[in-house]
Design an enzyme around this catalytic site. Structure first.
Site, PDB file in Angstrom:
ATOM      1  N   SER A 252       0.840  -1.194   0.000  1.00  0.00           N
ATOM      2  CA  SER A 252       0.000   0.000   0.000  1.00  0.00           C
ATOM      3  C   SER A 252       0.880   1.250   0.000  1.00  0.00           C
ATOM      4  CB  SER A 252      -0.955  -0.038   1.192  1.00  0.00           C
ATOM      5  OG  SER A 252      -1.979   0.916   1.051  1.00  0.00           O
ATOM      6  N   ASP A 349      -8.857  -5.715  -5.217  1.00  0.00           N
ATOM      7  CA  ASP A 349      -8.439  -4.630  -4.331  1.00  0.00           C
ATOM      8  C   ASP A 349      -9.378  -3.442  -4.505  1.00  0.00           C
ATOM      9  OD1 ASP A 349      -7.037  -2.447  -3.088  1.00  0.00           O
ATOM     10  OD2 ASP A 349      -5.205  -3.632  -3.233  1.00  0.00           O
ATOM     11  N   HIS A 382      -7.099  -5.837  -0.780  1.00  0.00           N
ATOM     12  CA  HIS A 382      -6.000  -5.050  -0.245  1.00  0.00           C
ATOM     13  C   HIS A 382      -5.487  -5.713   1.036  1.00  0.00           C
ATOM     14  CE1 HIS A 382      -3.910  -1.200  -0.536  1.00  0.00           C
ATOM     15  NE2 HIS A 382      -3.999  -1.062   0.780  1.00  0.00           N
TER      16      HIS A 382
END
Length: 433
Positions: A252, A349, A382
């Protein structure tokens, strides 16, 4: 009881449905949808267990005495079929990873991994971890905790070093940068399945903190990361690591920062007071990163990221400071001397769009003189690999093979007396669009 059972089954079914189709539009459901989809897709067997236990209890308590209970039972059965499908999709991570490695490194890449490196990688993962996914410890790994690299920043200037308990000497080094939208989290919250497995295989792993927004303002974050990298270069030999072979990784925001580290080695603009330190890395493995702050190509799903960055991280307007925003974007820092990359992204995601990762891969692959691998993991949300799961196991194994290939290539280079490639270049002002 029948109506209550029906309500519970609807909630359980929503968790399953959301894992397949998470909310990708901006709104109040984005966060809950991500959290629910993340936990359900990675822990589908655990969700099946709690739904089954709940169903048995409700049936025993008389939930089937009226038609809502029977409807709830039907919904539960459909949810269980969906959960089984999620488990099947998790297995698809293995061929996706392998295809990415073969495409990026060549179909015979396994033959290029040195025998002693391959032997260390063959060790099975610690048993029972998927049953207890948040057990993020390993008796074969020692952690040297809270080592200061920037003592004036307190907790944010600390790092941890993970080493094999049996010791290491001249071991390759993994440099882990945590995510958290540049505003939250810390060094002990992410990438532990990968770091523990690599340490068991003989690697030395470093996980760092860095200053966070809104107190910190860009480029404080990347300056801290590079300062920590300089510390590693100067001190990691004391822990058995090889200062001349360092791989950057992160997820991320950490994927964004690790990509910048890989693309901006020795950029003096981001090395105030330590301009002479070597901040190049020999490979880079970003997970579900943010690659373009400017959204120049429209790959982000909405303007939420830009608004967030303007208010909390960059604290400048994109319109009036576009050049600085481009400098902060890996997509705009691509150059031919980039080190080998392995980009990992989940298809599901809902926070960092897969479309942006695809674009970053295409641009980097077309420009870099080094191999670029790109794995698109089916069904992955994610942050999918921050605890143990079936999908995490497959991905960790694949990343381990990529790193084994990179380290083997370095060992052959040294044995042949060849000059090291310009691993991460010095892209101080190189901006591509």
């Amino acid at each position: 009881m029948p109506w209550f059972f029906l309500a519970v089954t609807v909630v359980g079914a929503w968790f399953t449905f959301n894992a397949y189709l998470p909310a990708r539009v901006r709104g109040s459901l984005t966060g809950p949808s991500f959290l629910a989809g993340w936990l359900t897709s990675e822990l589908s067997s655990h969700h099946f267990a709690w739904q089954l236990i709940a169903t048995v209890f409700f049936v025993w308590a008389g939930a089937l005495e009226a038609w809502p209970g029977w409807l709830g039972l039907g919904i539960s059965l459909a949810s269980w079929i969906g959960l089984f499908g999620l488990a099947v999709i998790s297995h698809h991570a293995a061929p996706a990873i392998e295809l990415a490695l073969e495409d990026g490194l060549g179909e015979t890449y396994r033959d290029e991994i040195e025998p002693e490196v391959a032997k260390a990688m063959e060790r099975p993962l610690r048993p029972g971890r998927r049953l207890i996914p948040f057990l993020l410890l390993d008796p074969e790994v020692k952690r040297h905790a809270d080592i200061p690299y920037a003592p004036e920043h307190g907790f944010r200037g600390l790092l941890d070093v993970y080493v094999p308990k049996v010791g290491a000497q001249g071991a390759p080094v993994l440099f882990q940068i945590h995510g958290g939208a540049w505003v939250i989290s810390q060094k002990r919250h992410q990438a532990l399945p990968l770091m523990l497995q690599l340490s068991r295989a003989g690697w030395v792993c470093v996980s760092i903190n860095y200053r966070l927004s809104p107190r910190a303002t860009w480029p404080d974050h990347i300056i801290d990361v590079k300062r920590a990298l300089a510390w590693v270069r100067n001190h990691i030999a004391d822990y058995g690591g090889d200062p001349d072979f360092i791989v950057a990784t992160g997820g991320s925001a950490g994927g964004h920062l690790s990509s910048l580290v890989g693309l901006t080695g020795n950029d003096v603009e981001w090395q105030p007071g330590f301009e002479d330190e070597d901040t190049r890395v020999q490979a880079c493995v970003p997970f579900y990163g943010v690659y373009d702050f400017t959204n120049t190509h429209g790959r982000q799903l909405h303007d939420g990221l830009i608004e967030f960055l303007q208010k909390h991280v960059m604290k400048t307007s994109l319109e009036t400071h576009r050049k600085e925003w481009e400098k902060a974007s890996p997509l705009h820092r691509i150059h031919q001397n980039a080190p080998p990359f392995f980009i990992v992204q989940g298809t599901h995601d809902s926070l960092t769009p897969v479309e942006e990762a695809r674009l970053f891969h295409r641009r980097l692959h077309a420009t870099s003189q080094q191999p670029v691998c790109y794995a698109e993991i089916p069904g992955a949300q994610h942050a999918f690999e921050i605890f143990h799961s079936l999908r995490t196991t497959h991905v960790v194994r694949g990343v381990e093979r990529f790193l084994g290939w990179a380290w083997s290539r370095e060992l052959r280079r040294r044995a042949g007396g060849l000059q090291a490639p310009n691993a991460s270049g010095s892209a101080t002002t190189n901006i591509t669009t």
